[in-house]
Design a protein around this motif. Structure first.
Motif, PDB file in Angstrom:
ATOM      1  N   GLY A 284      12.733  -5.721  -3.733  1.00 27.18           N
ATOM      2  CA  GLY A 284      11.689  -4.801  -3.280  1.00 27.18           C
ATOM      3  C   GLY A 284      12.102  -3.352  -3.367  1.00 27.18           C
ATOM      4  N   SER A 285      13.309  -3.040  -2.888  1.00 18.12           N
ATOM      5  CA  SER A 285      13.741  -1.641  -2.869  1.00 18.12           C
ATOM      6  C   SER A 285      14.212  -1.163  -4.228  1.00 18.12           C
ATOM      7  CB  SER A 285      14.851  -1.442  -1.831  1.00 18.12           C
ATOM      8  OG  SER A 285      16.008  -2.178  -2.185  1.00 18.12           O
ATOM      9  N   ASN A 286      14.858  -2.039  -5.003  1.00 11.71           N
ATOM     10  CA  ASN A 286      15.495  -1.622  -6.249  1.00 11.71           C
ATOM     11  C   ASN A 286      14.630  -1.779  -7.493  1.00 11.71           C
ATOM     12  OD1 ASN A 286      18.370  -0.879  -5.502  1.00 11.71           O
ATOM     13  ND2 ASN A 286      18.225  -2.895  -4.551  1.00 11.71           N
ATOM     14  N   LEU A 287      13.556  -2.556  -7.404  1.00  8.94           N
ATOM     15  CA  LEU A 287      12.733  -2.787  -8.593  1.00  8.94           C
ATOM     16  C   LEU A 287      11.238  -2.673  -8.303  1.00  8.94           C
ATOM     17  CD1 LEU A 287      12.421  -3.489 -11.558  1.00  8.94           C
ATOM     18  CD2 LEU A 287      12.675  -5.916 -10.954  1.00  8.94           C
ATOM     19  N   LYS A 288      10.762  -3.424  -7.317  1.00  7.71           N
ATOM     20  CA  LYS A 288       9.332  -3.390  -7.008  1.00  7.71           C
ATOM     21  C   LYS A 288       8.882  -1.988  -6.607  1.00  7.71           C
ATOM     22  CE  LYS A 288       5.830  -5.144  -3.801  1.00  7.71           C
ATOM     23  NZ  LYS A 288       5.587  -5.976  -2.596  1.00  7.71           N
ATOM     24  N   GLY A 289       9.639  -1.362  -5.698  1.00 10.44           N
ATOM     25  CA  GLY A 289       9.270  -0.025  -5.246  1.00 10.44           C
ATOM     26  C   GLY A 289       9.201   0.977  -6.380  1.00 10.44           C
ATOM     27  N   PRO A 290      10.264   1.092  -7.197  1.00  9.88           N
ATOM     28  CA  PRO A 290      10.192   2.033  -8.325  1.00  9.88           C
ATOM     29  C   PRO A 290       9.053   1.743  -9.296  1.00  9.88           C
ATOM     30  CG  PRO A 290      12.468   1.445  -7.890  1.00  9.88           C
ATOM     31  CD  PRO A 290      11.628   0.572  -7.000  1.00  9.88           C
ATOM     32  N   LEU A 291       8.787   0.464  -9.556  1.00 14.93           N
ATOM     33  CA  LEU A 291       7.705   0.123 -10.482  1.00 14.93           C
ATOM     34  C   LEU A 291       6.359   0.608  -9.960  1.00 14.93           C
ATOM     35  CD1 LEU A 291       6.241  -1.321 -12.776  1.00 14.93           C
ATOM     36  CD2 LEU A 291       6.479  -3.456 -11.493  1.00 14.93           C
ATOM     37  N   PHE A 292       6.040   0.245  -8.721  1.00 10.44           N
ATOM     38  CA  PHE A 292       4.705   0.560  -8.214  1.00 10.44           C
ATOM     39  C   PHE A 292       4.562   2.031  -7.845  1.00 10.44           C
ATOM     40  CE2 PHE A 292       4.569  -4.032  -7.966  1.00 10.44           C
ATOM     41  CZ  PHE A 292       3.280  -4.290  -8.421  1.00 10.44           C
ATOM     42  N   LEU A 293       5.654   2.679  -7.454  1.00  9.90           N
ATOM     43  CA  LEU A 293       5.570   4.121  -7.211  1.00  9.90           C
ATOM     44  C   LEU A 293       5.368   4.863  -8.525  1.00  9.90           C
ATOM     45  CD1 LEU A 293       5.727   6.310  -5.019  1.00  9.90           C
ATOM     46  CD2 LEU A 293       8.154   6.524  -5.561  1.00  9.90           C
ATOM     47  N   SER A 294       6.080   4.463  -9.558  1.00 13.12           N
ATOM     48  CA  SER A 294       5.903   5.100 -10.873  1.00 13.12           C
ATOM     49  C   SER A 294       4.488   4.881 -11.385  1.00 13.12           C
ATOM     50  CB  SER A 294       6.924   4.537 -11.864  1.00 13.12           C
ATOM     51  OG  SER A 294       8.239   4.828 -11.451  1.00 13.12           O
ATOM     52  N   GLN A 295       3.953   3.685 -11.183  1.00 18.93           N
ATOM     53  CA  GLN A 295       2.580   3.408 -11.608  1.00 18.93           C
ATOM     54  C   GLN A 295       1.587   4.289 -10.863  1.00 18.93           C
ATOM     55  OE1 GLN A 295       0.756  -0.647 -12.690  1.00 18.93           O
ATOM     56  NE2 GLN A 295       0.330  -0.469 -10.500  1.00 18.93           N
ATOM     57  N   ALA A 296       1.805   4.431  -9.549  1.00 20.21           N
ATOM     58  CA  ALA A 296       0.899   5.264  -8.754  1.00 20.21           C
ATOM     59  C   ALA A 296       0.993   6.731  -9.163  1.00 20.21           C
ATOM     60  CB  ALA A 296       1.222   5.103  -7.264  1.00 20.21           C
ATOM     61  N   ALA A 297       2.196   7.151  -9.524  1.00 21.66           N
ATOM     62  CA  ALA A 297       2.400   8.561  -9.882  1.00 21.66           C
ATOM     63  C   ALA A 297       2.014   8.875 -11.316  1.00 21.66           C
ATOM     64  CB  ALA A 297       3.866   8.933  -9.667  1.00 21.66           C
TER      65      ALA A 297
ATOM     66  N   ASP B 223       0.801  -1.221   0.000  1.00 21.76           N
ATOM     67  CA  ASP B 223       0.000   0.000   0.000  1.00 21.76           C
ATOM     68  C   ASP B 223       0.836   1.274   0.000  1.00 21.76           C
ATOM     69  OD1 ASP B 223      -2.279  -1.590   0.114  1.00 21.76           O
ATOM     70  OD2 ASP B 223      -2.343  -1.570   2.310  1.00 21.76           O
ATOM     71  N   ALA B 224       2.150   1.158   0.196  1.00 26.62           N
ATOM     72  CA  ALA B 224       2.976   2.359   0.391  1.00 26.62           C
ATOM     73  C   ALA B 224       3.041   3.278  -0.828  1.00 26.62           C
ATOM     74  CB  ALA B 224       4.368   1.956   0.836  1.00 26.62           C
ATOM     75  N   PRO B 225       3.259   2.761  -2.044  1.00 19.91           N
ATOM     76  CA  PRO B 225       3.373   3.692  -3.180  1.00 19.91           C
ATOM     77  C   PRO B 225       2.150   4.585  -3.361  1.00 19.91           C
ATOM     78  CG  PRO B 225       4.233   1.549  -3.780  1.00 19.91           C
ATOM     79  CD  PRO B 225       3.564   1.379  -2.456  1.00 19.91           C
ATOM     80  N   GLU B 226       0.959   4.010  -3.303  1.00 18.65           N
ATOM     81  CA  GLU B 226      -0.255   4.818  -3.446  1.00 18.65           C
ATOM     82  C   GLU B 226      -0.372   5.828  -2.309  1.00 18.65           C
ATOM     83  OE1 GLU B 226      -2.460   4.909  -5.807  1.00 18.65           O
ATOM     84  OE2 GLU B 226      -2.157   3.091  -6.990  1.00 18.65           O
ATOM     85  N   ALA B 227      -0.013   5.401  -1.093  1.00 21.34           N
ATOM     86  CA  ALA B 227      -0.121   6.297   0.049  1.00 21.34           C
ATOM     87  C   ALA B 227       0.859   7.461  -0.052  1.00 21.34           C
ATOM     88  CB  ALA B 227       0.118   5.523   1.344  1.00 21.34           C
ATOM     89  N   ILE B 228       2.076   7.196  -0.526  1.00 20.99           N
ATOM     90  CA  ILE B 228       3.087   8.251  -0.664  1.00 20.99           C
ATOM     91  C   ILE B 228       2.658   9.274  -1.712  1.00 20.99           C
ATOM     92  CG2 ILE B 228       5.445   8.708  -1.431  1.00 20.99           C
ATOM     93  CD1 ILE B 228       6.138   5.917  -0.172  1.00 20.99           C
ATOM     94  N   VAL B 229       2.147   8.794  -2.835  1.00 17.11           N
ATOM     95  CA  VAL B 229       1.660   9.707  -3.873  1.00 17.11           C
ATOM     96  C   VAL B 229       0.464  10.499  -3.363  1.00 17.11           C
ATOM     97  CG1 VAL B 229       0.595   9.843  -6.156  1.00 17.11           C
ATOM     98  CG2 VAL B 229       2.591   8.368  -5.788  1.00 17.11           C
ATOM     99  N   ALA B 230      -0.451   9.828  -2.660  1.00 17.11           N
ATOM    100  CA  ALA B 230      -1.630  10.517  -2.128  1.00 17.11           C
ATOM    101  C   ALA B 230      -1.230  11.597  -1.132  1.00 17.11           C
ATOM    102  CB  ALA B 230      -2.566   9.509  -1.464  1.00 17.11           C
ATOM    103  N   ALA B 231      -0.251  11.309  -0.292  1.00 13.10           N
ATOM    104  CA  ALA B 231       0.218  12.309   0.672  1.00 13.10           C
ATOM    105  C   ALA B 231       0.836  13.509  -0.034  1.00 13.10           C
ATOM    106  CB  ALA B 231       1.230  11.678   1.630  1.00 13.10           C
TER     107      ALA B 231
END
Length: 249
Positions: free
Chosen positions: A115-128, A71-79
């Motif tokens: 998680g930190s080097n690939l999953k995080g960037p993928l899902f944060l970019s998708q959310a953004a 849930d973190a990427p969506e929450a970070i973008v929402a914040a």
């Protein structure tokens, strides 16, 4: 990314310390409002936000989150959107780095490094992506020269960064023409603080760079600034900032 009014809002992951903090300082000095993502370095993130806000009130916001949480990427973008009402760029800098020789790799290491080097960037970019499309913004991913030239005893890290390199180019295709996506691939910049590289190994790495010296976080930060502010016709590219090490690695 030029002629924004009000200033562009840029989210930087892993922004509390080291290279991430320097990227935040350089982009802030260029006029951006910065969102400082951190996972556990709360004191450092708050201090950096205070430092930047003292120069320009309301221009720096710390936001916590573990990018490996679903849930973190969506929450970070929402914040970010709740605080600033827009998002113009994302710098995917947050990264774990540690050795995983074959025979030692387990699920915990996989989850952390991928998680930190690939999953995080993928899902944060998708959310953004919706906000970035609206703003005709940009993404910069911090890759690594070892994405293409593996480092012995670090296969899982190298694979994760190779995935990020591929993701950079794939997102450039997926998000075109509204969003530009590029990468910066550092060489020897900031040594790990936990002593992973001893003095002899450091000397060997330095000797293998064409410039014969280590770089600085500012070298990476200035390249990120270039890609965000001064390269409107550049997308899908990876720029090596490694003193020439990858030219003959």
């Amino acid at each position: 990314m030029s002629e924004y009014s009000p200033p562009p809002v840029i989210l930087i992951t892993g922004a509390a310390r080291r290279v991430g903090a320097e990227i935040a300082r350089v982009l802030h000095a260029a006029g951006a409002t910065v969102v400082l993502h951190y996972r556990s370095s709360a004191a450092e993130a708050e201090a950096l936000a205070g430092e930047l806000d003292a120069r320009r009130p309301g221009s720096a916001t710390p936001v916590a989150g573990d990018l490996n949480d679903d849930d973190a990427p969506e929450a970070i973008v929402a914040a970010t959107l709740e605080r600033h009402g827009r998002l113009d760029a994302v710098v995917n800098n947050a990264s774990s780095f540690f050795a995983t020789p074959i025979g030692s790799i387990d699920t915990a290491a996989w989850n952390d490094l991928v998680g930190s080097n690939l999953k995080g960037p993928l899902f944060l970019s998708q959310a953004a992506a919706p906000s970035l499309r609206e703003r005709r913004g940009a993404i910069v991913n911090i890759v690594d020269i070892h994405a293409e030239r593996p480092l012995r005893d670090y296969p899982l890290y190298c694979v994760a960064k190779a995935g990020l390199l591929g993701l950079t180019r794939a997102l450039a295709v997926e998000l075109a023409p509204e969003v530009r996506v590029n990468g910066v691939s550092p060489g020897p910049i900031d040594w790990p603080e936990d002593g992973q590289f001893g003095p002899q190994q450091r000397d060997e790495i330095i000797a293998h760079t064409l410039l014969g010296r280590v770089g600085s976080p500012a070298d990476v930060a200035r390249t990120v600034r270039f890609l965000l502010f001064d390269a409107p016709y550049v997308t899908g590219q990876i720029i090596a900032v490694d003193g020439g090490r990858s030219a003959h690695l």
